[in-house]
Design a protein around this motif. Structure first.
Motif, PDB file in Angstrom:
ATOM      1  N   LYS A   1      27.690 -31.704 -39.743  1.00  0.00           N
ATOM      2  CA  LYS A   1      27.273 -32.752 -38.809  1.00  0.00           C
ATOM      3  C   LYS A   1      27.388 -32.359 -37.343  1.00  0.00           C
ATOM      4  O   LYS A   1      26.707 -32.897 -36.490  1.00  0.00           O
ATOM      5  N   SER A   2      28.284 -31.439 -37.049  1.00  0.00           N
ATOM      6  CA  SER A   2      28.595 -31.243 -35.636  1.00  0.00           C
ATOM      7  C   SER A   2      29.173 -29.858 -35.379  1.00  0.00           C
ATOM      8  O   SER A   2      29.681 -29.203 -36.292  1.00  0.00           O
ATOM      9  N   LYS A   3      29.101 -29.441 -34.129  1.00  0.00           N
ATOM     10  CA  LYS A   3      29.840 -28.231 -33.745  1.00  0.00           C
ATOM     11  C   LYS A   3      31.318 -28.575 -33.696  1.00  0.00           C
ATOM     12  O   LYS A   3      31.678 -29.719 -33.397  1.00  0.00           O
ATOM     13  N   LEU A   4      32.146 -27.585 -33.951  1.00  0.00           N
ATOM     14  CA  LEU A   4      33.585 -27.858 -34.009  1.00  0.00           C
ATOM     15  C   LEU A   4      34.394 -26.870 -33.191  1.00  0.00           C
ATOM     16  O   LEU A   4      34.123 -25.668 -33.211  1.00  0.00           O
ATOM     17  N   ILE A   5      35.401 -27.422 -32.532  1.00  0.00           N
ATOM     18  CA  ILE A   5      36.445 -26.556 -31.984  1.00  0.00           C
ATOM     19  C   ILE A   5      37.680 -26.849 -32.803  1.00  0.00           C
ATOM     20  O   ILE A   5      38.097 -28.003 -32.928  1.00  0.00           O
TER      21      ILE A   5
ATOM     22  N   LYS B   1      35.405 -17.534 -34.397  1.00  0.00           N
ATOM     23  CA  LYS B   1      36.021 -16.551 -33.517  1.00  0.00           C
ATOM     24  C   LYS B   1      37.407 -17.032 -33.136  1.00  0.00           C
ATOM     25  O   LYS B   1      37.620 -18.235 -32.969  1.00  0.00           O
ATOM     26  N   PHE B   2      38.331 -16.098 -33.001  1.00  0.00           N
ATOM     27  CA  PHE B   2      39.707 -16.421 -32.624  1.00  0.00           C
ATOM     28  C   PHE B   2      39.847 -16.367 -31.110  1.00  0.00           C
ATOM     29  O   PHE B   2      39.460 -15.390 -30.485  1.00  0.00           O
ATOM     30  N   ILE B   3      40.389 -17.427 -30.533  1.00  0.00           N
ATOM     31  CA  ILE B   3      40.681 -17.392 -29.094  1.00  0.00           C
ATOM     32  C   ILE B   3      42.134 -17.793 -28.874  1.00  0.00           C
ATOM     33  O   ILE B   3      42.588 -18.824 -29.375  1.00  0.00           O
TER      34      ILE B   3
ATOM     35  N   GLY C   1      23.326 -21.235 -29.705  1.00  0.00           N
ATOM     36  CA  GLY C   1      22.906 -21.995 -30.873  1.00  0.00           C
ATOM     37  C   GLY C   1      23.476 -21.529 -32.206  1.00  0.00           C
ATOM     38  O   GLY C   1      23.763 -22.329 -33.089  1.00  0.00           O
ATOM     39  N   SER C   2      23.716 -20.200 -32.331  1.00  0.00           N
ATOM     40  CA  SER C   2      24.140 -19.719 -33.645  1.00  0.00           C
ATOM     41  C   SER C   2      25.647 -19.885 -33.862  1.00  0.00           C
ATOM     42  O   SER C   2      26.124 -19.736 -34.982  1.00  0.00           O
ATOM     43  N   ASN C   3      26.392 -20.165 -32.813  1.00  0.00           N
ATOM     44  CA  ASN C   3      27.838 -20.350 -32.993  1.00  0.00           C
ATOM     45  C   ASN C   3      28.162 -21.811 -33.250  1.00  0.00           C
ATOM     46  O   ASN C   3      27.913 -22.669 -32.416  1.00  0.00           O
ATOM     47  N   ARG C   4      28.709 -22.078 -34.412  1.00  0.00           N
ATOM     48  CA  ARG C   4      29.006 -23.463 -34.766  1.00  0.00           C
ATOM     49  C   ARG C   4      30.467 -23.830 -34.569  1.00  0.00           C
ATOM     50  O   ARG C   4      30.810 -24.980 -34.450  1.00  0.00           O
ATOM     51  N   THR C   5      31.316 -22.820 -34.580  1.00  0.00           N
ATOM     52  CA  THR C   5      32.735 -23.166 -34.480  1.00  0.00           C
ATOM     53  C   THR C   5      33.588 -22.033 -33.911  1.00  0.00           C
ATOM     54  O   THR C   5      33.220 -20.858 -33.969  1.00  0.00           O
ATOM     55  N   VAL C   6      34.720 -22.409 -33.344  1.00  0.00           N
ATOM     56  CA  VAL C   6      35.660 -21.434 -32.806  1.00  0.00           C
ATOM     57  C   VAL C   6      37.078 -21.941 -33.101  1.00  0.00           C
ATOM     58  O   VAL C   6      37.293 -23.146 -33.220  1.00  0.00           O
TER      59      VAL C   6
END
Ligand code: ASP
Ligand code: MG
Length: 477
Positions: free
Chosen positions: A40-44, A155-157, A194-199
């Motif tokens: 449903k959504s992008k996520l952090i 990706k790890f931050i 656009g291609s990154n959905r989550t971090v």
């Protein structure tokens, strides 16, 4: 679910606490939740340390200071817990497996070295913060690799790169505008792609502005990390914070005291802050402030039943659903100080002198009430401060003099009814008095908190439980 305005893309900041990150099962559950929301959504994703690890790291730091032989054992335990987890959740022939093991090994080695360093140099809060930040670093890295191994690219931050704080080690305050700038510079390009959905971002720690020293945000500080992220991104996205917890949400009374309680489905930030003040410890208290400032709605959801319709939504707007009183809370253990004198009338500034003296000595004042005759001031303090306050007042130039009488009652509790509009609604005070009076509970003092959201009565501690239950029946159920 909160309906967000459709003009901006939705972005959910999700915080997983230690209780969501206990073992292989709970990591599996975490990733199920993430998968579901990603449709449903992008996520952090903000994650805490694995359950119990922060405590172990604090212990490791303390034992390192005293050169205890147990240090090695603690580090080994920390290693084993993470190693076992990696074995259980990541398939061993995947790159993510090897990378996780390598990351763990390297960081455990660093930790061991830091422990030795503590023995050589003087102990400092700065080193303590650095040491305890490893809990989040390890759990978040492993979660990132676990997601990647399941084809959820992320990706790890490490949050020291994007959360800027003051240098109050152990309880650092995020510098909101500085953090917002860096978050927009470093994180936004990644999530806007656009291609990154989550971090995945480590919770709990940040770094000082000037010399980039690691700081931690106080226990439970990952909540605050999530709030700061949402605050900083709200101008670009429709942000919402979801806190996954081991409770369903905020309750309208303390289940340890009240016989009946129910879930608060909607509450405003100002009311939730009031609950936090009176001891409801579901969220880090500052994250309410930050989300309120940023006008970011949030939800507290039950990790063990993620689909449940029962959860708490917190918004900036006050939801007026006909109920004025939202919750009944208490502070069980308090002390009440009364400073009395016939000379207070002709001596202006007495109150200010009392409170400056106590403030300068770090005494927290919980409530204040003054009689209209002005010959006494009564105020509440934490029970633990009672001896200190007695000493300060009795040894002070002014209040130690014989024309002041100082009384301290160490057996009181405070009960409060909470809700926006409490004080503007006629009849509430009367009903509180009547309810308590009819049940033979004597009100020793009344007070209004700093806001207009509560009405507070001070009673003898032995009556606290009873008072909570009868007020609950009278005002809520
Ligand atoms: N791991 C830290 C703690 O246990 C921060 C957090 O859980 O939010 O306090
Ligand atoms: Mg925790």
């Amino acid at each position: 679910m909160i309906e967000l305005v459709p003009d901006k893309e939705e972005l959910i900041v999700m915080k997983f606490g230690g209780s969501c990150l206990q073992n292989a099962n709970s990591f599996e559950q975490t990733i199920e939740i993430i998968k579901n929301y990603l449709t449903k959504s992008k996520l952090i994703i903000v994650s805490s340390a694995m359950k119990g690890i922060t405590d172990k790291l604090i212990d490791f730091y303390k034992k390192s200071c005293t050169e205890s032989s147990e240090c090695e054992q603690i580090v080994t335990e920390i290693y084993n817990i993470h190693r076992k987890l990696i074995n259980q959740i990541i398939v061993s022939k995947k790159d993510e497996f090897t990378e996780s093991i390598e990351f763990l090994r390297k960081n455990i080695e660093e930790l061991t070295q830091l422990g030795k360093l503590v023995r050589l140099i003087r102990p400092s809060l700065h080193i303590q913060d650095l040491i305890i930040s490893y809990g989040e670093k390890l759990s978040t890295y492993i979660l990132t690799q676990y997601l990647n191994s399941k084809n959820i690219t992320t990706k790890f931050i490490s949050s020291h790169e994007i959360i800027i704080t003051d240098d109050n080690f152990g309880n650092a305050l995020p510098l909101l505008e500085d953090s917002k700038l860096i978050i927009n510079e470093k994180l936004v390009p990644f999530i806007e792609n656009g291609s990154n959905r989550t971090v995945c971002i480590t919770g709990f720690y940040g770094a000082t502005k000037k010399d980039k020293k690691i700081t931690t945000l106080g226990r439970g500080g990952s909540d605050l990390t999530a709030a700061v992220l949402a605050y900083s991104l709200q101008h670009l996205f429709n942000c919402k914070v979801v806190y996954w917890k081991d409770v369903k949400g905020l309750l309208d009374a303390d289940p340890k005291i009240a016989k009946k309680t129910s879930l608060l489905r909607n509450i405003s930030y100002i009311e939730a802050k009031e609950l936090a003040f009176f001891g409801t410890k579901v969220l880090h208290p500052l994250c309410l402030d930050v989300c309120e400032k940023g006008n970011v709605p949030s939800e507290i959801r039950y990790f063990n039943d993620p689909e449940s319709k029962e959860y708490t939504t917190i918004t900036k707007e006050i939801v007026r659903d006909g109920k004025i009183i939202k919750a009944i809370t208490s502070i069980y253990k308090l002390s009440m100080v009364t400073v009395e004198s016939d000379t207070m009338v002709p001596l202006p500034g007495t109150a200010s002198k009392i409170f400056s003296l106590l403030g300068d000595n770090n005494v927290n004042i919980v409530f204040i009430s003054q009689s209209s005759s002005e010959n006494n001031i009564t105020f509440g303090i934490d029970f633990e401060d009672s001896m200190k306050v007695s000493f300060l007042l009795r040894n002070s130039e002014l209040f130690g003099k014989k024309w002041f009488r100082i009384k301290i009652n160490n057996d009181i509790s405070l009960v409060a009814i909470i809700g926006a509009g409490v004080l503007h609604t006629p009849g509430i005070a009367g009903k509180v008095f009547m309810t308590l009076g009819n049940n033979n509970i004597n009100v020793l003092a009344i007070a209004q908190g700093s806001s207009e959201l509560n009405f507070t009565a001070i009673i003898e501690r032995q009556n606290c439980k009873k008072a909570i239950n009868i007020l609950y029946d009278a005002f809520i159920s």
